[in-house]
Motif scaffolding. Structure first.
Motif, PDB file in Angstrom:
ATOM      1  N   GLN A  44      10.770 -11.945   1.483  1.00 61.14           N
ATOM      2  CA  GLN A  44      12.154 -11.603   1.836  1.00 61.14           C
ATOM      3  C   GLN A  44      12.231 -10.613   2.990  1.00 61.14           C
ATOM      4  OE1 GLN A  44      13.982 -10.158  -1.714  1.00 61.14           O
ATOM      5  NE2 GLN A  44      14.009 -12.149  -2.730  1.00 61.14           N
ATOM      6  N   ASN A  45      11.133  -9.894   3.209  1.00 59.35           N
ATOM      7  CA  ASN A  45      11.184  -8.819   4.205  1.00 59.35           C
ATOM      8  C   ASN A  45      10.449  -9.178   5.489  1.00 59.35           C
ATOM      9  OD1 ASN A  45       8.681  -8.824   2.899  1.00 59.35           O
ATOM     10  ND2 ASN A  45       8.328  -6.660   3.359  1.00 59.35           N
ATOM     11  N   VAL A  46      10.542 -10.449   5.883  1.00 56.27           N
ATOM     12  CA  VAL A  46       9.856 -10.899   7.090  1.00 56.27           C
ATOM     13  C   VAL A  46      10.860 -11.162   8.207  1.00 56.27           C
ATOM     14  CG1 VAL A  46       8.499 -12.772   8.102  1.00 56.27           C
ATOM     15  CG2 VAL A  46       7.860 -11.842   5.880  1.00 56.27           C
ATOM     16  N   GLU A  47      10.507 -10.756   9.428  1.00 54.17           N
ATOM     17  CA  GLU A  47      11.303 -11.046  10.617  1.00 54.17           C
ATOM     18  C   GLU A  47      10.418 -11.745  11.637  1.00 54.17           C
ATOM     19  OE1 GLU A  47      12.926  -7.484  12.185  1.00 54.17           O
ATOM     20  OE2 GLU A  47      14.256  -7.113  10.464  1.00 54.17           O
ATOM     21  N   VAL A  48      11.022 -12.717  12.337  1.00 52.06           N
ATOM     22  CA  VAL A  48      10.309 -13.400  13.417  1.00 52.06           C
ATOM     23  C   VAL A  48      10.986 -13.038  14.736  1.00 52.06           C
ATOM     24  CG1 VAL A  48       9.671 -15.610  14.430  1.00 52.06           C
ATOM     25  CG2 VAL A  48       9.537 -15.303  11.957  1.00 52.06           C
ATOM     26  N   GLU A  49      10.191 -12.594  15.688  1.00 50.23           N
ATOM     27  CA  GLU A  49      10.735 -12.171  16.989  1.00 50.23           C
ATOM     28  C   GLU A  49      10.223 -13.097  18.097  1.00 50.23           C
ATOM     29  OE1 GLU A  49       9.652  -8.450  19.469  1.00 50.23           O
ATOM     30  OE2 GLU A  49      11.227  -7.813  18.055  1.00 50.23           O
ATOM     31  N   PHE A  50      11.160 -13.684  18.796  1.00 49.08           N
ATOM     32  CA  PHE A  50      10.836 -14.607  19.890  1.00 49.08           C
ATOM     33  C   PHE A  50      11.154 -13.899  21.201  1.00 49.08           C
ATOM     34  CE2 PHE A  50      11.514 -17.895  22.958  1.00 49.08           C
ATOM     35  CZ  PHE A  50      10.803 -19.012  22.543  1.00 49.08           C
ATOM     36  N   ASN A  51      10.136 -13.683  22.015  1.00 48.85           N
ATOM     37  CA  ASN A  51      10.327 -12.998  23.290  1.00 48.85           C
ATOM     38  C   ASN A  51      10.986 -13.961  24.283  1.00 48.85           C
ATOM     39  OD1 ASN A  51       9.726 -11.998  26.054  1.00 48.85           O
ATOM     40  ND2 ASN A  51       8.620 -10.397  24.947  1.00 48.85           N
ATOM     41  N   ARG A  52      12.206 -13.635  24.705  1.00 41.28           N
ATOM     42  CA  ARG A  52      12.986 -14.531  25.554  1.00 41.28           C
ATOM     43  C   ARG A  52      12.430 -14.673  26.968  1.00 41.28           C
ATOM     44  NH1 ARG A  52      16.256 -13.570  21.414  1.00 41.28           N
ATOM     45  NH2 ARG A  52      18.318 -14.511  21.221  1.00 41.28           N
ATOM     46  N   ASP A  74      13.422   7.517  -1.195  1.00 40.10           N
ATOM     47  CA  ASP A  74      12.955   8.705  -1.902  1.00 40.10           C
ATOM     48  C   ASP A  74      12.023   8.268  -3.040  1.00 40.10           C
ATOM     49  OD1 ASP A  74      13.417  11.722  -2.328  1.00 40.10           O
ATOM     50  OD2 ASP A  74      13.687  10.858  -4.336  1.00 40.10           O
ATOM     51  N   GLU A  75      11.082   9.146  -3.401  1.00 41.86           N
ATOM     52  CA  GLU A  75      10.119   8.805  -4.438  1.00 41.86           C
ATOM     53  C   GLU A  75      10.801   8.384  -5.742  1.00 41.86           C
ATOM     54  OE1 GLU A  75       9.874  11.183  -2.361  1.00 41.86           O
ATOM     55  OE2 GLU A  75       7.869  11.203  -1.492  1.00 41.86           O
ATOM     56  N   SER A  76      11.934   9.001  -6.053  1.00 42.30           N
ATOM     57  CA  SER A  76      12.632   8.707  -7.316  1.00 42.30           C
ATOM     58  C   SER A  76      13.304   7.329  -7.289  1.00 42.30           C
ATOM     59  CB  SER A  76      13.689   9.789  -7.595  1.00 42.30           C
ATOM     60  OG  SER A  76      14.648   9.819  -6.537  1.00 42.30           O
ATOM     61  N   ASP A  77      13.549   6.805  -6.097  1.00 41.92           N
ATOM     62  CA  ASP A  77      14.197   5.488  -5.964  1.00 41.92           C
ATOM     63  C   ASP A  77      13.204   4.372  -5.694  1.00 41.92           C
ATOM     64  OD1 ASP A  77      16.724   6.608  -6.294  1.00 41.92           O
ATOM     65  OD2 ASP A  77      16.880   7.100  -4.156  1.00 41.92           O
ATOM     66  N   TYR A  78      11.929   4.736  -5.551  1.00 47.23           N
ATOM     67  CA  TYR A  78      10.906   3.736  -5.193  1.00 47.23           C
ATOM     68  C   TYR A  78      10.767   2.694  -6.312  1.00 47.23           C
ATOM     69  CZ  TYR A  78       6.359   1.824  -3.855  1.00 47.23           C
ATOM     70  OH  TYR A  78       5.340   0.988  -3.507  1.00 47.23           O
ATOM     71  N   TYR A  79      10.802   1.386  -5.916  1.00 50.48           N
ATOM     72  CA  TYR A  79      10.757   0.333  -6.951  1.00 50.48           C
ATOM     73  C   TYR A  79       9.851  -0.835  -6.557  1.00 50.48           C
ATOM     74  CZ  TYR A  79      12.349  -3.419 -10.035  1.00 50.48           C
ATOM     75  OH  TYR A  79      12.390  -4.439 -10.947  1.00 50.48           O
ATOM     76  N   ASP A  80       9.973  -1.318  -5.282  1.00 54.84           N
ATOM     77  CA  ASP A  80       9.248  -2.522  -4.860  1.00 54.84           C
ATOM     78  C   ASP A  80       8.371  -2.204  -3.651  1.00 54.84           C
ATOM     79  OD1 ASP A  80       8.437  -5.026  -3.881  1.00 54.84           O
ATOM     80  OD2 ASP A  80      10.259  -6.019  -4.553  1.00 54.84           O
ATOM     81  N   SER A  81       7.057  -2.337  -3.806  1.00 51.19           N
ATOM     82  CA  SER A  81       6.130  -1.988  -2.722  1.00 51.19           C
ATOM     83  C   SER A  81       6.218  -2.950  -1.542  1.00 51.19           C
ATOM     84  CB  SER A  81       4.688  -1.961  -3.256  1.00 51.19           C
ATOM     85  OG  SER A  81       4.321  -3.254  -3.743  1.00 51.19           O
ATOM     86  N   PHE A  82       6.736  -4.185  -1.790  1.00 56.62           N
ATOM     87  CA  PHE A  82       6.886  -5.149  -0.697  1.00 56.62           C
ATOM     88  C   PHE A  82       8.094  -4.825   0.184  1.00 56.62           C
ATOM     89  CE2 PHE A  82       4.244  -7.764  -3.485  1.00 56.62           C
ATOM     90  CZ  PHE A  82       3.340  -8.277  -2.571  1.00 56.62           C
ATOM     91  N   LEU A  83       9.127  -4.270  -0.421  1.00 55.11           N
ATOM     92  CA  LEU A  83      10.382  -4.045   0.294  1.00 55.11           C
ATOM     93  C   LEU A  83      10.595  -2.578   0.663  1.00 55.11           C
ATOM     94  CD1 LEU A  83      12.789  -6.305  -1.845  1.00 55.11           C
ATOM     95  CD2 LEU A  83      11.564  -6.901   0.245  1.00 55.11           C
ATOM     96  N   GLU A  84       9.885  -1.670  -0.017  1.00 52.43           N
ATOM     97  CA  GLU A  84      10.150  -0.239   0.156  1.00 52.43           C
ATOM     98  C   GLU A  84       8.855   0.547   0.379  1.00 52.43           C
ATOM     99  OE1 GLU A  84      13.937  -0.223  -2.975  1.00 52.43           O
ATOM    100  OE2 GLU A  84      11.912   0.343  -3.636  1.00 52.43           O
ATOM    101  N   ILE A  85       9.029   1.742   0.947  1.00 60.88           N
ATOM    102  CA  ILE A  85       7.915   2.668   1.121  1.00 60.88           C
ATOM    103  C   ILE A  85       8.427   4.076   0.843  1.00 60.88           C
ATOM    104  CG2 ILE A  85       8.345   2.859   3.626  1.00 60.88           C
ATOM    105  CD1 ILE A  85       5.313   3.319   3.973  1.00 60.88           C
ATOM    106  N   GLU A  86       7.609   4.858   0.122  1.00 57.47           N
ATOM    107  CA  GLU A  86       8.029   6.221  -0.201  1.00 57.47           C
ATOM    108  C   GLU A  86       8.058   7.075   1.071  1.00 57.47           C
ATOM    109  OE1 GLU A  86       5.235   7.592  -3.048  1.00 57.47           O
ATOM    110  OE2 GLU A  86       6.141   6.459  -4.712  1.00 57.47           O
ATOM    111  N   LEU A  87       8.948   8.060   1.051  1.00 58.74           N
ATOM    112  CA  LEU A  87       9.123   8.929   2.218  1.00 58.74           C
ATOM    113  C   LEU A  87       7.824   9.624   2.605  1.00 58.74           C
ATOM    114  CD1 LEU A  87      11.009  10.205   4.316  1.00 58.74           C
ATOM    115  CD2 LEU A  87      11.573  11.975   2.625  1.00 58.74           C
ATOM    116  N   THR A  88       7.064  10.086   1.597  1.00 61.32           N
ATOM    117  CA  THR A  88       5.818  10.805   1.907  1.00 61.32           C
ATOM    118  C   THR A  88       4.803   9.896   2.586  1.00 61.32           C
ATOM    119  OG1 THR A  88       5.077  10.319  -0.356  1.00 61.32           O
ATOM    120  CG2 THR A  88       6.088  12.491   0.040  1.00 61.32           C
TER     121      THR A  88
END
Length: 395
Positions: free
Chosen positions: A43-51, A66-80
């Protein structure tokens, strides 16, 4: 992808009039679908086409939380963890990491080609549709490419027109390679592209042929008021001149009948009756029954019906073979026409039966109403009150 691809893409965009940004957006969406199909859903993939260069890169994206809101390692990353990459990251920022597969270039090139081909087809279809939608209700030239008992296919240049059995002239023979004039009845948009419905039997074909052949009609001096047609057999056309010096029938017929002859030849010797239009219904109906002579016309404006009296020896001529003359006259004038011979008229008038049929129907309606004991006057009154109330609400 390379500069050659981009050069080809730019050339297509210019020659076909396709919006480049829309085309590239479509390619990016297709590449994203291709990536997910070949390398797993993400779900977290982007494709970039250089024009500019045509280079394609795939990025995974994660949102800084924030660490307290961290849930999905694929979609999120902790602030630290994010600040280990870059101390400037804040909550809500998006981190992009390139994850372009090594062999994605081949898939990307194939996918992009498919998208371009599809967009080209769509662009061609749109161009053809826009071209022919302007020709709806117009006359066009074509060449018969195929002919079956049910459908005739007419090559119109960019596309084939379809002429169904109902749109053909009865008895007309259609051969492959034959040049033909057809009337564009309708232009439809379908999932397979535009569909052009053409006709040889439509009254509009006769109208357009006269516009081509008669300068006074094209200039608006002579007006075609109405046309009734039974294709392959006979047509009646009512005309009017806005210039008293111009005879509308003479203008349509032409010197020695040359103008109308050209049209008759085009329609396979179909008979054409050209009559003078009149705002007076009785006069118009009388003219519409040409070549029959008419003794008198009694019109009923409310019912838009007319009783026409003709000489005895002209009755069969007024009605026509299989009722064709009367039928076409009714279509031309848009009036119901009842034709009687003089002797029939005088006999029914003397016997008092001329209008007996209509009077009998009226009497039966009254008698049925008076004899209907099931009618509840209170229910009638309630219905009338409710109806009146509804009318007030609508107003």
């Amino acid at each position: 992808m390379n500069h050659e691809f981009m050069d080809a893409l730019n050339e297509i965009v210019e020659s076909k009039g396709i919006d480049k940004d829309i085309l590239i957006d479509t390619i990016e969406q297709a590449l994203l679908t291709a990536y997910k199909k070949n390398f797993g859903q993400a779900q977290n993939v982007e494709v970039e086409f250089n024009r500019e260069s045509g280079d394609i890169k795939v990025y995974s994206t994660r949102q800084v939380v924030d660490e307290s809101d961290y849930y999905d390692s694929f979609l999120e990353i902790e602030l630290t963890e994010a600040r280990k990459i870059d101390p400037a990251y804040e909550i809500g920022d998006i981190i992009r990491n390139e994850v372009t597969p090594r062999d994605f270039g081949r898939i990307a090139a194939q996918t992009a080609k498919q998208v371009v081909v599809q967009r080209l087809r769509e662009a061609e279809r749109e161009i053809v549709y826009n071209e022919f939608i302007e020709k709806e209700s117009e006359l066009v030239d074509g060449e018969i490419s195929r002919a079956t008992p049910n459908v005739v296919y007419v090559d119109l240049g960019r596309i084939e027109g379809i002429m169904t059995r109902n749109e053909k002239i009865a008895g007309e023979i259609y051969k492959e390679g034959q040049r033909i004039k057809v009337y564009v009845v309708e232009v439809r948009k379908t999932s397979k592209g535009p569909q052009i419905i053409v006709s040889r039997s439509h009254p509009g074909l006769v109208k357009r042929l006269f516009e081509l052949e008669v300068p006074e009609i094209e200039q608006g001096i002579v007006q075609i008021k109405s046309i009734a047609r039974e294709a392959g057999s006979r047509t009646k056309m009512a005309v009017k001149s806005i210039d008293e010096k111009i005879d509308p029938i003479g203008a349509c017929v032409g010197q020695k009948g040359i103008r109308v002859k050209h049209i008759v030849d085009e329609l396979g010797d179909e008979k054409i009756d050209i009559i003078k239009y009149s705002d007076d219904p009785a006069e118009f109906i009388s003219e519409a029954l040409s070549p029959s002579k008419v003794v008198k016309v009694e019109v009923n404006e409310e019912e838009k019906s007319a009783l026409v009296v003709v000489p005895d020896y002209q009755l069969s001529l007024a009605i026509g073979k299989d009722g064709q003359n009367a039928r076409l006259a009714a279509k031309l004038t848009n009036w119901k026409i009842d034709i009687k011979s003089e002797s029939q008229y005088e006999e029914e008038l003397a016997n008092g039966t001329l209008y007996a049929k209509e009077e009998k129907i009226e009497e039966e309606i009254v008698e049925d109403f008076e004899a209907d004991e099931a009618v509840d006057l209170e229910e009638v009154a309630e219905f009338e009150a409710e109806f009146a109330e509804n009318e007030e609400i609508e107003e």
